[in-house]
Motif scaffolding. Structure first.
Motif, PDB file in Angstrom:
ATOM      1  N   SER A  28       0.840  -1.186   0.000  1.00 21.22           N
ATOM      2  CA  SER A  28       0.000   0.000   0.000  1.00 21.22           C
ATOM      3  C   SER A  28       0.883   1.247   0.000  1.00 21.22           C
ATOM      4  CB  SER A  28      -0.905   0.016   1.233  1.00 21.22           C
ATOM      5  OG  SER A  28      -1.550   1.273   1.366  1.00 21.22           O
ATOM      6  N   PHE A  76      -3.129  -1.459  -4.847  1.00 18.69           N
ATOM      7  CA  PHE A  76      -3.842  -0.423  -4.111  1.00 18.69           C
ATOM      8  C   PHE A  76      -4.042   0.808  -4.993  1.00 18.69           C
ATOM      9  CE2 PHE A  76      -1.972  -2.905  -0.687  1.00 18.69           C
ATOM     10  CZ  PHE A  76      -2.960  -2.907   0.295  1.00 18.69           C
ATOM     11  N   GLY A  99      -4.602   4.655  -1.162  1.00 21.93           N
ATOM     12  CA  GLY A  99      -4.580   3.553  -0.217  1.00 21.93           C
ATOM     13  C   GLY A  99      -5.920   3.158   0.346  1.00 21.93           C
ATOM     14  N   VAL A 146      -8.662  -1.288  -3.241  1.00 23.83           N
ATOM     15  CA  VAL A 146      -7.845  -2.283  -3.935  1.00 23.83           C
ATOM     16  C   VAL A 146      -8.494  -2.563  -5.276  1.00 23.83           C
ATOM     17  CG1 VAL A 146      -7.225  -4.736  -3.956  1.00 23.83           C
ATOM     18  CG2 VAL A 146      -6.810  -3.372  -1.912  1.00 23.83           C
TER      19      VAL A 146
END
Length: 393
Positions: free
Chosen positions: A194, A260, A264, A267
């Protein structure tokens, strides 16, 4: 009939005009290699350092090149060729362009004449004369390593393999930091970090810290998992395991790629079912415990099974499996077994203040040029060019 013949001739004239128009335009695709079959590609953040692994066991390395300024009417820059002698299954270039991580499978004879497969990762410094000062990591994986990626600060790498495991390693110490083991199928196709920075001491006891950001894995079991780095004491012994904080189920078949969003909070994943899916991992979406799952199902609810959203329209999806996903501020790239790359662009948020990764992502362009499945694709720093690799040399 005459009417049918006229219709066919009209279509042929349209096709002929299209071919002539295409031939008169400058080429949209530039071949960096003419004959090599490319298995995997990697690039630094600014795109000036590019590496590609061939199916014959070579690394092709381009350095300090501003691809946005390359004149395609002149001879293209030639790469350095480094012969490895063994098949390279995965590569990654650090974001600052100073390191290259490679994975390979060797046959060694540590005991008499018995050949033993040896799955290993090496980290190389990228110097003016190519690759130098390799550091070989411990051979912990027990099957072919399928992916490598650097963390956004280049302090760690993550590997995934066909042994149910993904492992995070320290680049400076060249040792494993923690593992991710809870995969129900042996083949873990992809693992990525991430970009969202974590508080290293968040929820950790005194003297403990998290060494890196969250990790997402894509597995042959059709599931997408998100992992949180464990709180590791300064004097830790052994290799601890990460905590699985999301277990997303919505794909119909193996998941080959996951990444990601730049903020963040989401997904993106793709695989055998040809669909690009988006999963919300923002606050309040933590994985439920087994006890909570049972209670939810008794009440007729579902856990994380239905939390996915299809990116774009159904008619915009690939015509074959999605094999690679790359995400940058400019948008999303997906490479597929249908030999194409799709460019997906996010909309601005409702306040008009920036990019929204949670809504309104649509297909912007469909890029054709490869004759076989696309194994990797990346944006240039400006977002005006795309680097891609395929086994169509």
């Amino acid at each position: 009939s005459m009417q049918d013949a006229d219709l066919i001739m009209s279509k042929l004239r349209h096709i002929e005009w299209g071919l002539l128009k295409h031939a008169s335009e400058p080429p949209a695709v530039t071949n960096l290699v003419e004959t090599d079959r490319i298995d995997v590609v990697g690039s630094s953040r600014n795109g000036k350092t590019i590496a590609a692994a061939t199916s014959e066991g070579s690394i092709l390395l381009w350095q300090t090149i501003d691809w946005d300024q390359v004149d395609r009417s002149k001879p293209l820059p030639h790469p350095k060729r480094i012969e490895f002698g063994s098949r390279i299954s995965a590569i990654a270039v650090s974001h600052d362009g100073k390191y290259l991580a490679t994975s390979a499978t060797d046959y060694r004879t540590p005991r008499g004449d018995q050949n033993v497969r040896y799955y290993h990762v090496s980290i190389w410094q990228i110097g003016e004369n190519g690759l130098q000062n390799p550091v070989e990591l411990d051979a912990i994986h027990r099957s072919e390593i399928l992916s490598i990626a650097f963390s956004h600060d280049d302090k760690c790498i993550v590997t995934s393999a066909g042994d149910r495991n993904a492992i995070v390693w320290s680049v400076s110490a060249a040792e494993p930091l923690f593992t991710m083991k809870d995969h129900s199928d042996p083949i873990v196709w992809c693992a990525r970090f991430s970009p969202k920075a974590q508080d290293v001491a968040e929820d950790c006891d005194e003297g403990h810290a998290r060494v890196c950001n969250d990790v997402v894995t894509a597995c042959n079991d059709g599931r997408v998992r998100v992992w949180q780095a464990p709180c590791i004491p300064a004097d830790a012994e052994g290799v601890p395991e990460a905590e699985e904080i999301h277990d997303f189920r919505g794909h119909e078949g193996p998941v080959y790629a996951a990444a990601f969003s730049p903020d963040g909070e989401f997904v993106l994943s793709g695989g055998y079912d040809q669909r690009l899916l988006r999963w919300d991992i923002g606050p309040g979406t933590k994985k439920q415990t087994d006890e909570q799952l049972v209670k939810s199902r008794i009440k007729g609810g579902q856990a994380e099974v239905a939390q996915w959203e299809l990116v774009g329209k159904i008619e915009s999806q690939h015509a074959a499996s999605i094999r690679s996903i790359s995400v940058a501020q400019q948008g999303i790239l997906t490479g597929s077994n249908d030999n194409t790359i799709r460019v997906w662009i996010p909309s601005t948020d409702r306040k008009g203040e920036g990019v929204s990764w949670g809504e309104g992502i649509e297909l912007d362009k469909l890029l054709r040029g490869h004759g076989r499945s696309v194994r990797g694709c990346l944006f240039s720093e400006s977002g005006e060019k795309v680097l891609s690799g395929a086994s169509d040399g």
